[in-house]
Design a protein around this motif. Sequence first.
Motif: not given
Length: 134
Positions: A7-10, A76-81
């Motif tokens: 999902r993160r890669l996408l 605030e989120d390292a996984d922000d796109p």
Amino acid sequence: MRAALRRRLLQAVRTDALASFAPADGVWRTRCLHCRRALALREDGTAIGSASLEHVVPSAWFGRRAAAALTAQVGEDADDPRNLALACAPCNHGKGASHDARGPGDARARDVVAALLDARLARWREPLGDGMGD
């Protein structure tokens, strides 16, 4: 490969202005954030070849005062796109072993991450409304 990683890669590829999707073969194509090597992902987010997920501002830097100016650009989120990009594995691992490991207190590490973040944000596009899980 874990579903969360796919999902993160996408997320990274769908918000990359250099990326394109070829429906005929179901493959996303883009370039490494560092060296511009050609990278590819299957439409389910499975990496092909050396494609890997790059946290432009390292996850470990979030919450650290020395990195506040960088993290503020992506939330605030390292996984922000905005903080996710595709990189070839050699570049990604090299950054992790050198700049990321030195931490945000190191001026050179901050400069490298800032330049990469500028490159990522220059390639930013709003998520595509293509019905593919955006």
